[in-house]
Design a protein around this motif. Structure first.
Motif, PDB file in Angstrom:
ATOM      1  N   LYS A  94     -60.108  14.820 138.273  1.00  9.70           N
ATOM      2  CA  LYS A  94     -60.876  14.146 137.233  1.00  9.70           C
ATOM      3  C   LYS A  94     -60.291  14.435 135.853  1.00  9.70           C
ATOM      4  CE  LYS A  94     -65.294  13.819 139.589  1.00  9.70           C
ATOM      5  NZ  LYS A  94     -66.688  14.299 139.668  1.00  9.70           N
ATOM      6  N   CYS A 134     -61.735  19.576 147.794  1.00 10.59           N
ATOM      7  CA  CYS A 134     -62.604  20.688 147.403  1.00 10.59           C
ATOM      8  C   CYS A 134     -63.004  20.500 145.936  1.00 10.59           C
ATOM      9  CB  CYS A 134     -61.896  22.023 147.609  1.00 10.59           C
ATOM     10  SG  CYS A 134     -60.452  22.272 146.570  1.00 10.59           S
ATOM     11  N   SER A 135     -63.953  21.293 145.475  1.00  6.31           N
ATOM     12  CA  SER A 135     -64.470  21.102 144.114  1.00  6.31           C
ATOM     13  C   SER A 135     -63.400  21.367 143.054  1.00  6.31           C
ATOM     14  CB  SER A 135     -65.689  21.978 143.874  1.00  6.31           C
ATOM     15  OG  SER A 135     -65.358  23.340 144.042  1.00  6.31           O
ATOM     16  N   SER A 136     -62.535  22.368 143.269  1.00  6.07           N
ATOM     17  CA  SER A 136     -61.507  22.648 142.262  1.00  6.07           C
ATOM     18  C   SER A 136     -60.464  21.530 142.199  1.00  6.07           C
ATOM     19  CB  SER A 136     -60.840  23.999 142.531  1.00  6.07           C
ATOM     20  OG  SER A 136     -60.204  23.992 143.786  1.00  6.07           O
ATOM     21  N   CYS A 137     -60.056  20.990 143.330  1.00  7.81           N
ATOM     22  CA  CYS A 137     -59.104  19.871 143.321  1.00  7.81           C
ATOM     23  C   CYS A 137     -59.753  18.614 142.738  1.00  7.81           C
ATOM     24  CB  CYS A 137     -58.595  19.587 144.729  1.00  7.81           C
ATOM     25  SG  CYS A 137     -57.506  20.860 145.393  1.00  7.81           S
ATOM     26  N   ASN A 138     -61.021  18.419 143.042  1.00  9.25           N
ATOM     27  CA  ASN A 138     -61.750  17.273 142.503  1.00  9.25           C
ATOM     28  C   ASN A 138     -61.843  17.360 140.984  1.00  9.25           C
ATOM     29  OD1 ASN A 138     -63.153  14.895 142.605  1.00  9.25           O
ATOM     30  ND2 ASN A 138     -65.092  15.822 143.223  1.00  9.25           N
ATOM     31  N   THR A 139     -62.148  18.552 140.472  1.00  9.39           N
ATOM     32  CA  THR A 139     -62.218  18.761 139.022  1.00  9.39           C
ATOM     33  C   THR A 139     -60.861  18.542 138.366  1.00  9.39           C
ATOM     34  OG1 THR A 139     -64.006  20.354 139.346  1.00  9.39           O
ATOM     35  CG2 THR A 139     -62.868  20.422 137.233  1.00  9.39           C
ATOM     36  N   ILE A 196     -63.381  22.900 153.601  1.00  5.98           N
ATOM     37  CA  ILE A 196     -64.487  22.200 152.939  1.00  5.98           C
ATOM     38  C   ILE A 196     -65.436  21.666 153.998  1.00  5.98           C
ATOM     39  CG2 ILE A 196     -63.233  21.604 150.845  1.00  5.98           C
ATOM     40  CD1 ILE A 196     -62.745  18.832 152.015  1.00  5.98           C
ATOM     41  N   ASP A 221     -57.851  24.198 151.490  1.00  9.16           N
ATOM     42  CA  ASP A 221     -59.021  25.083 151.579  1.00  9.16           C
ATOM     43  C   ASP A 221     -60.066  24.440 152.490  1.00  9.16           C
ATOM     44  OD1 ASP A 221     -57.943  26.971 149.912  1.00  9.16           O
ATOM     45  OD2 ASP A 221     -59.107  26.380 148.151  1.00  9.16           O
ATOM     46  N   GLU A 243     -67.578  18.748 153.120  1.00  9.60           N
ATOM     47  CA  GLU A 243     -67.885  17.345 152.830  1.00  9.60           C
ATOM     48  C   GLU A 243     -66.820  16.766 151.912  1.00  9.60           C
ATOM     49  OE1 GLU A 243     -70.925  17.808 149.080  1.00  9.60           O
ATOM     50  OE2 GLU A 243     -71.762  17.687 151.079  1.00  9.60           O
ATOM     51  N   GLY A 244     -66.663  15.452 151.970  1.00  5.12           N
ATOM     52  CA  GLY A 244     -65.684  14.777 151.125  1.00  5.12           C
ATOM     53  C   GLY A 244     -64.261  14.969 151.625  1.00  5.12           C
ATOM     54  N   CYS A 271     -59.138  20.727 152.865  1.00  6.20           N
ATOM     55  CA  CYS A 271     -59.051  19.838 151.709  1.00  6.20           C
ATOM     56  C   CYS A 271     -57.748  19.042 151.818  1.00  6.20           C
ATOM     57  CB  CYS A 271     -59.064  20.673 150.429  1.00  6.20           C
ATOM     58  SG  CYS A 271     -58.646  19.784 148.924  1.00  6.20           S
TER      59      CYS A 271
END
Length: 133
Positions: A107, A99-104, A93, A91, A95-96, A86
């Motif tokens: 946002k 990671c989902s927690s950093c993305n959240t 990952i 972490d 795709e993208g 990430c």
């Protein structure tokens, strides 16, 4: 448009294009290393290898392996334990860039900033009226 650059690996001059970001000699060396990595991980017993195991068994540099993954030369759907870090926390990952927690979290920060900007604008647009007594 093609651009004349120095190769980041060997400092030789080359014309950069959309396919290559290194000189011809370094590109050929990368292709040889890619074939080594792909030959290793396409074996049935090695398909679940992690990045560290691939590096240990092939001798490839970690950054080059990550480059193969990021550019799509190695399809992650075929290799379940491969990924890349990430951009924020590191972490693993698949795709993208985040990671989902950093993305959240990002946002949430953007939403908080937007609410603060809205609040500031509403405070600036309030008018105060004074009356004479």
């Amino acid at each position: 448009m093609a651009e004349l650059l120095n190769c980041p690996n060997c400092n030789a001059l080359f014309v950069q294009n959309s396919v290559r970001d290194v000189c011809e000699a370094c590109y050929k060396a990368e292709q040889v290393q890619f074939e080594t990595v792909y030959t290793y991980i396409k074996k049935r017993e090695n398909r679940t290898a992690t990045i560290d195991q691939v590096i240990d068994h092939t001798g490839i540099e970690k950054e080059l392996l990550l480059k193969f993954i990021r550019t799509g030369k190695l399809k992650l759907a075929q290799f379940p334990n491969l990924g890349y870090p990430c951009a924020k926390c590191g972490d693993l990952i698949r795709e993208g860039k985040l990671c989902s927690s950093c993305n959240t979290a990002l946002k949430g920060q953007l939403n908080a900033l937007e609410k603060e900007e809205t609040r500031k604008q509403s405070v600036e647009h309030r008018s105060t009226y004074f009356t004479k007594r």
